[in-house]
Design a protein around this motif. Structure first.
Motif, mmCIF file in Angstrom:
data_model
loop_
_atom_site.group_PDB
_atom_site.id
_atom_site.type_symbol
_atom_site.label_atom_id
_atom_site.label_comp_id
_atom_site.label_asym_id
_atom_site.label_seq_id
_atom_site.Cartn_x
_atom_site.Cartn_y
_atom_site.Cartn_z
ATOM 1 N N GLU A 245 0.837 -1.190 0.000
ATOM 2 C CA GLU A 245 0.000 0.000 0.000
ATOM 3 C C GLU A 245 0.872 1.239 0.000
ATOM 4 O O GLU A 245 1.730 1.404 0.874
ATOM 5 C CB GLU A 245 -0.911 0.020 1.238
ATOM 6 C CG GLU A 245 -1.907 -1.125 1.300
ATOM 7 C CD GLU A 245 -2.712 -1.106 2.586
ATOM 8 O OE1 GLU A 245 -2.433 -0.244 3.452
ATOM 9 O OE2 GLU A 245 -3.612 -1.961 2.733
ATOM 10 N N LYS A 246 0.664 2.101 -1.000
ATOM 11 C CA LYS A 246 1.359 3.379 -1.077
ATOM 12 C C LYS A 246 2.873 3.223 -0.957
ATOM 13 O O LYS A 246 3.550 3.935 -0.208
ATOM 14 C CB LYS A 246 0.843 4.335 -0.007
ATOM 15 C CG LYS A 246 -0.639 4.662 -0.153
ATOM 16 C CD LYS A 246 -1.115 5.610 0.941
ATOM 17 C CE LYS A 246 -2.594 5.931 0.777
ATOM 18 N NZ LYS A 246 -3.092 6.845 1.846
ATOM 19 N N SER A 248 4.625 0.819 0.322
ATOM 20 C CA SER A 248 5.123 0.197 1.549
ATOM 21 C C SER A 248 4.561 -1.221 1.666
ATOM 22 O O SER A 248 3.384 -1.459 1.357
ATOM 23 C CB SER A 248 4.720 1.020 2.768
ATOM 24 O OG SER A 248 5.183 0.442 3.962
#
Length: 541
Positions: A245-246, A248
Motif C-alpha cells: 500500500e502506497k 510500503s
C-alpha cells in the motif's frame, strides 16, 4: 596496564607453532620462550592446522597476561605477532536495545539469517513473528532421512532447503567465513551457539564446524528463547503473496489465506525460494541477476585425502578428517573451485522442487564417514543464462536439475560418473573402488548429458591443475555426482546501504542468502543481525 580502566593489559601472541603431538607443557614453554618471561597466564584464542609445504603443525593465537606488560611489548616492538589484544566486543545491539515497541516485526524464514534477526528483535522486546514454510528441525529431519533412505515421497515443503535451520542444517555446518567483521558479530554468534548447545571447540578452531547432528539442537534452543521472550515461530506458514500500500509492504499472505501485518517485514528466505522470488518480482520488486556456480559433488576416500594433506600424521586423533580447498584457473577463461568441502561426509539429495535432482554435501560433527566430498564447481553468470530476464538464472538452474532427474531415471536417483571415465569422455557403467554415498542411489552415465559443455570442459582441465597441489585428486575411481546447482542465489534484491530497506519498497528488508547478501551459515546470521540492528536503530528515541 590499561590506563583507561586500570586493568592489566592483555597481549595477543600469534603464529606460535608447535608439532602435532605437543603437550600442554610444551605450549606453555613455547609461549614463555617467545615472550622471554618466566611466568604468563594464557587462554587459547585460536588454533589452526597448518599443512602447507608438506609440513603439519598447529599454529596458535593466545591471549596472554604477564607482569610488566608494557616492558614486554617494548622488548618486542618489532614483532608484529606480539601486540595488545584487540577489543572484539560486539556492541551494536547495546546502542539500540531500548526501543519503542510499536508494531510487531515479521521475519520470513528461520534459517540462520531469520533466527538471529529474530533473536535480536526478541531480546529488544519487540516480540517478532517468525514464519517458516517448512517444519521444525526434528520433524524436518525425519522427512529428509525418510526420503533419502526409506522410500518416502519427496515433500516440497519439508526437505534439505526448506524448514527450521535453513539449508545449512543439512551441510557440514561450517562456521567460518571471509566477510569483514568490524562489529565483531562473528565471535558473538559463536558464543551464542555454544550457549545453545554447540561444542565449545568452535570458539578456538580456525575452521570450526558443528555438523548436522549438533546444529539441530542449536536452532531448536534459539527458537525456544525467541518464544520465551514473547515471540512466535509458526511452521507450515508459506508466504504466497504480499500486500503493498502506497509504496510500503504492509502484510504477507500465507498459503492458507491468512494475512499477517507487521513492521518491519524481513525476508530471510534462502537461496532456493524460487516461488517467492517469482511472487515478489510479479509485484514489481527489483531483482538483479548475479553469478553463481554449478558443477558436481566429487568423492574420494577420506583416508586418501588425509594422506594428501597430512602425510605421516594422517589419522592422528588431534587432526581429525582432513579438509581441502582449491582454485584452478583454466584456459577456458573460467575457474573451477572447491565448494562446501565435507570431510568424512555424505553426498545428499537436496532438491526443493519435484522432478529435479540436486546434490549437496553433509557431515556430522564427528566427520566419520568413509568418503570426503566437495562441490567441484564452475562459475556461471548472466551471459550464460540465455535470457535477459532478472530471474533467468533460476531457469538455468532448473534446466540442469531436470536433466539430472531424467538422466538418473526420473526417480530421484542421481547421475554419476567415475572421474577416469569423465576425463576420457566415456560413460561409466559400474562402481569402482569408491562407493558413492548419495541416497536414494546413483545411475552410472555420462555427465555430458547433464552439464553444459563449457562447465564440462573447465572441470576436465582443472583436474590436472588440482592434482599438482593435491596428489591423488585425479583418482580414476573418484565419483562425480550431479548436479550441484545451489552454491548461492542467482539474484540480488537491491537495498539501501544504510537503512538496509529495499530501494524501491518501504518496510521491506531483504536479507541473507536469498537476497544475495550472504553465502553460508555465519555470513547469513551476521546479515540477519545487521538488518535487525538497522530496524532497532530506526526505533530508538
Amino acid at each position: 596496564m590499561d590506563e583507561t580502566t586500570g586493568s592489566p593489559l592483555m597481549l595477543q601472541v600469534s603464529q606460535l607453532k608447535l608439532p602435532v603431538d605437543h603437550s600442554e607443557a610444551e605450549l606453555r614453554q613455547a609461549l614463555l620462550d617467545r615472550l622471554q618471561v618466566k611466568e604468563a597466564a594464557y587462554t587459547i584464542k585460536q588454533r589452526a592446522i597448518d599443512a602447507r609445504r608438506g609440513r603439519v603443525h598447529f599454529s596458535y593465537t593466545l591471549l596472554v597476561e604477564v607482569k610488566h606488560e608494557a616492558d614486554v611489548l617494548k622488548a618486542h616492538q618489532d614483532d608484529t605477532q606480539i601486540v595488545p589484544a584487540p577489543d572484539e566486543t560486539y556492541r551494536e545491539f547495546d546502542s539500540c536495545r531500548h526501543v519503542h515497541a510499536g508494531e510487531r516485526p515479521v521475519v520470513v524464514g528461520t534459517g540462520p539469517c531469520g533466527l538471529f534477526a529474530g533473536l535480536l528483535l526478541a531480546r529488544a522486546g519487540l516480540k517478532p513473528i517468525l514464519l517458516e514454510r517448512g517444519k521444525a528441525a526434528g520433524d524436518r529431519a525425519r522427512d529428509v532421512t525418510g526420503f533419502w533412505r526409506r522410500g518416502w515421497d519427496f515433500n516440497p515443503e519439508s526437505n534439505v532447503q526448506y524448514g527450521e535451520g535453513g539449508a545449512g542444517t543439512f551441510s557440514d555446518g561450517k562456521l567460518y567465513t571471509q566477510i569483514r567483521d568490524r562489529e565483531h558479530r562473528i565471535p558473538w554468534i559463536l558464543k551464542e551457539m555454544v550457549a545453545a548447545g554447540a561444542p565449545e571447540d568452535i570458539l578456538i578452531k580456525a575452521r570450526p564446524h558443528i555438523g548436522t547432528d549438533r546444529l539441530i539442537k542449536v536452532v531448536r534452543h534459539i527458537r525456544e528463547e525467541i518464544i520465551s521472550l514473547g515471540g512466535e515461530v509458526r511452521f507450515g506458514s508459506r508466504v504466497s503473496d504480499v500486500v503493498i500500500e502506497k509504496g510500503s509492504l504492509r502484510a504477507v499472505v500465507l498459503a492458507d489465506g491468512s494475512v499477517i501485518e507487521g513492521s518491519p517485514i524481513i525476508f530471510g528466505i534462502g537461496h532456493s525460494s524460487r516461488d517467492t522470488f517469482a511472487m515478489l518480482h510479479a509485484h514489481g520488486i527489483p531483482f538483479d541477476p548475479k553469478p553463481f556456480s554449478v558443477g558436481v559433488r566429487i568423492e574420494h576416500p577420506q583416508r586418501l585425502v588425509d594422506q594428501m594433506l597430512y602425510g605421516k600424521w594422517a589419522g592422528h586423533e588431534r587432526l581429525g578428517s582432513a579438509p581441502y580447498k582449491f582454485v584452478a584457473h583454466c584456459r577456458t577463461g573460467r575457474s573451477a573451485y572447491s565448494f562446501c568441502m565435507c570431510p568424512g561426509g555424505l553426498v545428499v539429495a537436496a532438491t526443493s522442487e519435484p522432478g529435479m535432482v540436486v546434490t549437496n554435501g553433509m557431515s556430522s560433527y564427528a566427520r566419520a564417514e568413509a568418503n570426503a566430498n566437495a562441490g567441484f564447481m564452475v562459475e556461471v553468470g548472466p551471459q550464460d543464462y540465455g535470457d535477459a530476464h532478472p530471474l533467468a538464472g533460476i531457469e538455468f538452474q532448473r534446466q540442469i536439475e531436470r536433466r539430472a532427474y531424467e538422466t538418473g531415471g526420473s526417480n530421484y536417483h542421481a547421475p554419476a560418473q567415475l572421474l577416469g571415465d569423465f576425463l576420457a569422455g566415456r560413460a561409466s557403467s559400474s562402481q569402482g573402488s569408491v562407493k558413492p554415498s548419495y541416497e536414494p542411489g546413483v545411475v552410472w552415465t555420462d555427465l555430458r548429458e547433464v552439464l553444459p559443455e563449457r562447465v564440462i570442459a573447465t572441470l576436465k582441465e582443472a583436474v590436472s591443475h588440482i592434482n599438482k597441489s593435491l596428489p591423488g585428486f585425479d583418482l580414476a575411481d573418484a565419483v562425480l555426482t550431479a548436479a550441484e546447482t545451489r552454491s548461492s542465489a542467482p539474484v540480488r534484491i537491491p537495498r539501501d546501504p544504510v537503512t538496509l530497506e529495499c530501494t524501491s519498497l518501504k518496510n521491506f528488508y531483504p536479507a541473507g542468502e536469498g537476497a544475495g547478501y550472504a553465502g553460508g551459515i555465519i555470513s547469513a546470521a551476521a546479515d540477519g543481525m545487521r538488518v535487525a540492528e538497522a530496524v532497532l536503530k530506526a526505533r530508538v528515541g
